[in-house]
Design an enzyme around this catalytic site. Structure first.
Site, PDB file in Angstrom:
ATOM      1  NE  ARG A  70      52.266  92.078 131.244  1.00  0.00           N
ATOM      2  CZ  ARG A  70      53.382  91.787 130.314  1.00  0.00           C
ATOM      3  NH1 ARG A  70      54.352  93.168 130.699  1.00  0.00           N
ATOM      4  NH2 ARG A  70      53.161  90.851 129.524  1.00  0.00           N
ATOM      5  CE1 TYR A 106      57.961  89.121 122.689  1.00  0.00           C
ATOM      6  CE2 TYR A 106      60.207  88.436 121.335  1.00  0.00           C
ATOM      7  CZ  TYR A 106      59.864  88.504 122.680  1.00  0.00           C
ATOM      8  OH  TYR A 106      60.407  88.685 124.070  1.00  0.00           O
TER       9      TYR A 106
HETATM   10  C1  LIG Z   1      59.857  91.602 125.613  1.00  0.00           C
HETATM   11  C2  LIG Z   1      61.259  92.643 126.529  1.00  0.00           C
HETATM   12  C3  LIG Z   1      62.582  91.768 126.117  1.00  0.00           C
HETATM   13  C4  LIG Z   1      63.108  90.122 125.645  1.00  0.00           C
HETATM   14  O1  LIG Z   1      63.260  90.454 124.356  1.00  0.00           O
HETATM   15  P1  LIG Z   1      63.619  89.423 123.816  1.00  0.00           P
HETATM   16  O2  LIG Z   1      64.016  90.131 122.101  1.00  0.00           O
HETATM   17  O3  LIG Z   1      63.188  87.679 124.274  1.00  0.00           O
HETATM   18  O4  LIG Z   1      65.257  89.484 123.926  1.00  0.00           O
HETATM   19  C5  LIG Z   1      63.241  92.318 126.622  1.00  0.00           C
HETATM   20  N1  LIG Z   1      63.645  94.177 127.223  1.00  0.00           N
HETATM   21  C6  LIG Z   1      61.673  94.240 127.117  1.00  0.00           C
HETATM   22  C7  LIG Z   1      61.774  94.935 127.972  1.00  0.00           C
HETATM   23  C8  LIG Z   1      60.772  93.753 127.438  1.00  0.00           C
HETATM   24  O5  LIG Z   1      59.842  94.313 127.378  1.00  0.00           O
END
Ligand SMILES: *Cc1c(COP(=O)(O)O)cnc(C)c1O
Length: 410
Positions: free
Chosen positions: A369, A221
């Protein structure tokens, strides 16, 4: 002095300018948060409509076969693969990023039972830290997670280290780590490496094959624009397939899901990392979101991304000198596609900017950011964003009562 006209001229000669038309962006908004949630594109609309009306509504349950729903996780994986330099059959789209990290960490720990340490970055994304500790606690043998200062990684590597879990681009500062060099150093001590590519995939060219990366996972996403809460992707190098085990087995990762057998037998290849039924609508959105990447090379995206972030940094220095500390590295090889600025009032500044139509985000404790997605941002957008920042700072709008209350999602 950089003028708006200068920026307009750069847009006129920008070979990626037409790609902006793929995306729906509200009028009057400069969107600098595509690193948190990418915007909807016409590829997404087309593919989701097609699945709703042309597949689900008409084919019903037959569509699992006739529309190829069952093979979407690997088919989409093969579409993500070129974005990270993986080969066909090495990438799977499924679950959320945190769940995929759990699968890879759990599997990796079983490969190094004689070693008892997992190294990770103390400044890693909190979800990565939580899941690393949780999987270590369930490893079946004692495993300690050491959250270290990443600049001391070389000193911390030793024969007791089983696995290193790092995020390639720091979500707070935008600093990009040396994927090739760190991977080599970790391998030299006999440990395995899991890279989190959440802020890299779709933003910077990657070559996990050349870097000899063991395992990786990333987000759908963010720069891939696959929609809120979209599935994530994982990469398992071919040489680890059939060796690395999925610690969360389910029927879809079985060699014969429709054999309904009571004992588990792992599917061949990357399909072994599936657990449950594919979320077809979410995968359709992702499939549509990936279409635009066929019209551009990663090198083109990278060149424009660096030009946008260079322009932003230059404008902030010129027009807001002394107001912000620029925490993102200036060196191109240490910068991804975001710029982070430090200011004690960042939280309220970001909300005041959002009121003015410039959408970035705030990261605790004091970071403003801004993400610069080259697929749809214009050079004039960067200019306009900085103009609005100047208005917020000069007018001290961050002191306004209406922007001092924080929203639950930042
Ligand atoms: C956005 C992000 C996540 C979160 O991912 P989910 O799909 O919501 O579990 C985990 N780690 C990092 C480094 C992120 O930037």
């Amino acid at each position: 002095m950089i003028t708006r006209e200068d920026c307009g001229r750069r847009d006129e000669t920008d070979e990626l300018a037409a790609l902006r038309e793929w995306f729906t962006l509200p009028d009057g908004v400069v969107y600098l948060d595509g690193n948190s949630l990418g915007p909807v594109s016409r590829g997404v609309r087309r593919r989701v409509d097609e699945v709703l009306d042309g597949e689900w509504a008409t084919g019903l349950v037959r569509s699992w076969n006739s529309a190829g729903w069952m093979t979407m996780p690997t088919r989409l994986g093969d579409q993500v693969a070129p974005l990270i330099g993986a080969r066909p059959g090495e990438v799977l789209v499924a679950d959320s990023l945190t769940i995929l990290l759990a699968k890879l960490i759990g599997g990796a720990l079983a490969l190094r039972p004689e070693r008892h340490v997992v190294l990770t970055d103390a400044r890693n994304f909190h979800s990565d830290l939580y899941i690393a500790r949780a999987m270590a606690a369930r490893a079946g043998h004692p495993v300690e997670v050491r959250a270290i200062d990443r600049s001391a990684l070389a000193d911390e590597l030793g024969p007791e280290v089983a696995l290193v879990v790092l995020t390639h681009v720091d979500f707070r500062t935008g600093e990009m780590l040396d994927l090739v060099g760190i991977t080599a150093a970790v391998h030299a001590c006999g440990a395995l490496l899991l890279w989190d590519l959440a802020h890299s995939a779709g933003a910077v060219p990657l070559d996990v094959t050349a870097a000899n990366v063991d395992f990786a996972a990333g987000c759908g996403y963010k720069y891939l624009n696959a929609g809120p809460g979209s599935p994530a992707f994982l990469y398992v190098r071919r040489s680890w397939q059939g060796v690395l085990e999925n610690p969360l087995p389910g029927w879809l990762g079985h060699a014969r899901p429709f054999g309904f057998e009571s004992t588990y037998e792992t599917a061949p290849g990357v399909r072994a990392f599936l657990t449950s039924s594919p979320p077809v609508l979410a995968l359709a959105a992702m499939e549509g979101a990936l279409e635009v990447f066929r019209h551009v090379t990663l090198e083109q995206l990278r060149a424009k991304s660096l030009a946008l972030t260079d322009l932003f940094i230059g404008l902030v220095e010129e027009r807001l000198a002394g107001e912000f500390e620029i925490v993102t590295p200036r060196e191109h090889d240490r910068r991804a596609s975001q710029v982070s600025l430090r200011h004690p009032e960042s939280d309220a500044i970001v909300r005041a900017l959002i009121e003015r139509g410039v959408i970035g985000d705030f990261r605790d404790p004091d970071i403003s950011r801004f993400g610069f997605a080259p697929l749809y941002l214009r050079y004039v957008d960067v200019f306009d964003a900085v103009e609005q920042m100047v208005a917020v700072i000069e007018g001290e709008e961050y002191r306004d009562a209406r922007v001092v209350v924080r929203d639950p999602v930042t």
